[in-house]
Design a protein around this motif. Structure first.
Motif, short mmCIF file in Angstrom:
data_model
loop_
_atom_site.label_atom_id
_atom_site.label_comp_id
_atom_site.label_asym_id
_atom_site.label_seq_id
_atom_site.Cartn_x
_atom_site.Cartn_y
_atom_site.Cartn_z
N ILE A 130 -11.24 5.90 -7.81
CA ILE A 130 -10.27 4.97 -8.38
C ILE A 130 -9.07 4.91 -7.44
N GLY A 131 -8.80 3.71 -6.90
CA GLY A 131 -7.71 3.53 -5.95
C GLY A 131 -8.25 3.27 -4.56
N ALA A 132 -7.41 2.66 -3.70
CA ALA A 132 -7.85 2.35 -2.34
C ALA A 132 -6.70 2.53 -1.35
N GLY A 133 -5.75 3.40 -1.66
CA GLY A 133 -4.62 3.68 -0.78
C GLY A 133 -4.94 4.83 0.17
N GLY A 134 -3.89 5.48 0.66
CA GLY A 134 -4.05 6.56 1.63
C GLY A 134 -4.85 7.73 1.09
N ALA A 135 -4.54 8.15 -0.13
CA ALA A 135 -5.25 9.30 -0.71
C ALA A 135 -6.72 8.94 -0.94
N ALA A 136 -6.97 7.70 -1.33
CA ALA A 136 -8.35 7.26 -1.58
C ALA A 136 -9.18 7.31 -0.31
N LEU A 154 -13.19 1.54 -7.20
CA LEU A 154 -12.51 0.65 -8.16
C LEU A 154 -11.05 0.54 -7.77
N ASN A 155 -10.55 -0.69 -7.62
CA ASN A 155 -9.12 -0.84 -7.31
C ASN A 155 -8.59 -2.11 -7.93
N ARG A 156 -7.28 -2.04 -8.32
CA ARG A 156 -6.61 -3.21 -8.92
C ARG A 156 -6.77 -4.43 -8.01
N SER A 157 -6.42 -4.29 -6.73
CA SER A 157 -6.66 -5.39 -5.80
C SER A 157 -7.98 -5.11 -5.09
N VAL A 158 -8.98 -5.91 -5.41
CA VAL A 158 -10.34 -5.63 -4.94
C VAL A 158 -10.45 -5.75 -3.43
N GLU A 159 -9.58 -6.56 -2.81
CA GLU A 159 -9.65 -6.73 -1.34
C GLU A 159 -9.45 -5.38 -0.64
N LYS A 160 -8.52 -4.59 -1.17
CA LYS A 160 -8.26 -3.28 -0.53
C LYS A 160 -9.45 -2.35 -0.71
N ALA A 161 -10.11 -2.46 -1.87
CA ALA A 161 -11.31 -1.65 -2.11
C ALA A 161 -12.42 -2.08 -1.14
N THR A 198 -7.16 8.49 -7.58
CA THR A 198 -6.19 8.65 -6.47
C THR A 198 -4.96 7.75 -6.60
N THR A 199 -4.81 7.02 -7.70
CA THR A 199 -3.62 6.17 -7.83
C THR A 199 -2.48 6.99 -8.42
N SER A 200 -1.30 6.40 -8.42
CA SER A 200 -0.12 7.08 -8.97
C SER A 200 0.01 6.82 -10.47
N VAL A 201 -0.94 6.12 -11.06
CA VAL A 201 -0.87 5.81 -12.50
C VAL A 201 -1.01 7.11 -13.31
N GLY A 202 -0.06 7.35 -14.19
CA GLY A 202 -0.10 8.58 -15.01
C GLY A 202 0.78 9.68 -14.46
P1 ATR Z 1 -1.30 6.69 -1.66
O1 ATR Z 1 -1.07 6.77 -0.17
O2 ATR Z 1 -0.58 7.77 -2.43
O3 ATR Z 1 -2.74 6.58 -2.02
P2 ATR Z 1 -0.78 3.86 -1.78
O4 ATR Z 1 -1.38 3.73 -0.43
O5 ATR Z 1 0.48 3.15 -2.06
O6 ATR Z 1 -0.52 5.38 -2.14
O7 ATR Z 1 -1.89 3.45 -2.86
C1 ATR Z 1 -1.60 3.39 -4.20
C2 ATR Z 1 -2.88 3.11 -5.00
O8 ATR Z 1 -2.53 3.13 -6.38
C3 ATR Z 1 -3.49 1.75 -4.74
O9 ATR Z 1 -4.89 1.85 -4.89
C4 ATR Z 1 -2.87 0.90 -5.83
O10 ATR Z 1 -3.60 -0.25 -6.18
P3 ATR Z 1 -3.37 -1.65 -5.38
O11 ATR Z 1 -4.08 -1.48 -4.07
O12 ATR Z 1 -3.99 -2.67 -6.24
O13 ATR Z 1 -1.89 -1.79 -5.24
C5 ATR Z 1 -2.90 1.87 -6.98
N1 ATR Z 1 -1.93 1.54 -8.03
C6 ATR Z 1 -0.59 1.71 -8.02
N2 ATR Z 1 -0.04 1.31 -9.18
C7 ATR Z 1 -1.08 0.87 -9.97
C8 ATR Z 1 -1.18 0.35 -11.30
N3 ATR Z 1 -0.09 0.20 -12.08
N4 ATR Z 1 -2.41 0.03 -11.77
C9 ATR Z 1 -3.50 0.20 -11.01
N5 ATR Z 1 -3.48 0.69 -9.75
C10 ATR Z 1 -2.29 1.03 -9.23
#
Ligand code: ATR
Length: 292
Positions: A130-136, A154-161, A198-202
């Motif tokens: 879950i997530g597609a950022g740096g930690a993901a 799975l990611n909110r913005s599917v393009e990043k996934a 891996t997202t910051s949600v929660g």
């Molecule tokens: P990190 O390096 O800590 O992984 P990041 O690169 O900013 O941080 O990535 C944040 C991740 O959290 C992304 O996958 C982001 O989703 P988007 O790519 O759609 O932005 C996800 N994220 C942050 N806030 C979110 C929210 N409220 N709901 C769902 N996903 C969220």
């Protein structure tokens, strides 16, 4: 141990860096393992990372950790980059060599050790990232490297996934990762999955939130790892546990990424299980109120 003429200097570069727990961890390890080193935080503004790396080398600094926002930018100032770090596309640890610094990514290894400690197997598992950022990216790399059968991203913005899935699939030369928008989790047919959140949600202070609210999602999980450690038990973990899954938070990932860095700097030194336990308790105490 007191700073003397012979003391080797290490540190962390980032902005902000004031909240970093790394100085506390590394100074504990050097104290307990009798290594003549000290570890300090360096606030390095965005755009200054090249000067910082050159300056650190000139100052004979033995190694550095690299945190937000420099983990990618630092890569162009290094003499060498480890294969894992190159595949992940981010560096968080620099080790001094004769020609400059060599870059590593210990987040991935930290996650791997934390998962092993929690009894989470990756080999042949169906995984949900879950997530597609740096930690993901670090997590996706570990899941692929350790032989996951399949990984849904799975990611909110599917393009990043999609981008993350393509990068790792190209590196692994197989179609291992499949990208989906976050809300399309019900397209996953399998059960008994290993999920990595891996997202910051929660994360503190938004502790009532979970990336996916629906209880039916959690029925698909046998194991759930959350990289978040404030609070110690996130909503994601609570829901997964209620559905019968084994859960783990990100505290040990934080702990082990530091240990792996310390081992890279001091290959002859072993950090004992009791020292690991001491560092874990220290981290928990420092996180205090945020840890919930
Ligand atoms: P990190 O390096 O800590 O992984 P990041 O690169 O900013 O941080 O990535 C944040 C991740 O959290 C992304 O996958 C982001 O989703 P988007 O790519 O759609 O932005 C996800 N994220 C942050 N806030 C979110 C929210 N409220 N709901 C769902 N996903 C969220």
């Amino acid at each position: 141990m007191k700073t003397r003429g012979t003391t080797k200097v290490y540190g962390v570069i980032g902005c902000p860096v004031e909240h970093s727990l790394s100085p506390m961890m590394h100074n504990l390890y050097s104290e307990r393992t009798q290594v003549d080193m000290t570890y300090v935080p360096f606030r390095v503004e965005e755009g200054c990372v090249g000067d910082a790396v050159r300056g650190a080398y000139a100052l004979n600094i033995g190694g550095l950790n690299v945190t937000v926002p420099h983990k990618q930018a630092v890569m162009e100032y290094l003499a060498e980059i480890d294969e894992d770090a190159r595949a992940i596309g981010a560096v968080n640890t620099l080790v001094r060599t004769e020609s400059g610094y060599r870059g590593y990514n210990t987040d991935a290894e930290g996650l791997w050790r934390a998962m092993q400690g929690a009894g989470m197997q990756i080999r042949e598992q169906v995984c949900i990232l879950i997530g597609a950022g740096g930690a993901a990216k670090a997590a996706a790399y570990v899941l692929a490297r350790e032989g996951a059968r399949k990984v849904y991203v799975l990611n909110r913005s599917v393009e990043k996934a999609q981008q993350l899935a393509e990068e790792i699939n190209r590196h692994m030369q197989q179609e291992l990762l499949t990208a989906l928008p976050l809300h399309a989790w019900d397209q996953i047919g399998e059960t008994g999955c290993l999920a990595v959140q891996t997202t910051s949600v929660g994360m503190f202070p938004n502790m009532d939130a979970a990336p996916i609210e629906d209880a039916a999602f959690y029925q698909k999980l046998s194991h759930a790892f959350d990289v978040v450690y404030t609070p110690m038990e996130t909503q994601f973990m609570k829901r997964a546990r209620a559905a019968g899954a084994v859960v783990c938070n990100g505290l040990d990932m934080l702990l082990y990424q530091g240990i792996v860095a310390y081992e890279l700097w001091n290959p002859e030194v072993v950090i004992s299980p009791s020292l690991i336990a001491e560092a874990r308790e220290l981290l928990k105490r420092c996180l205090g109120g945020k840890a919930g």
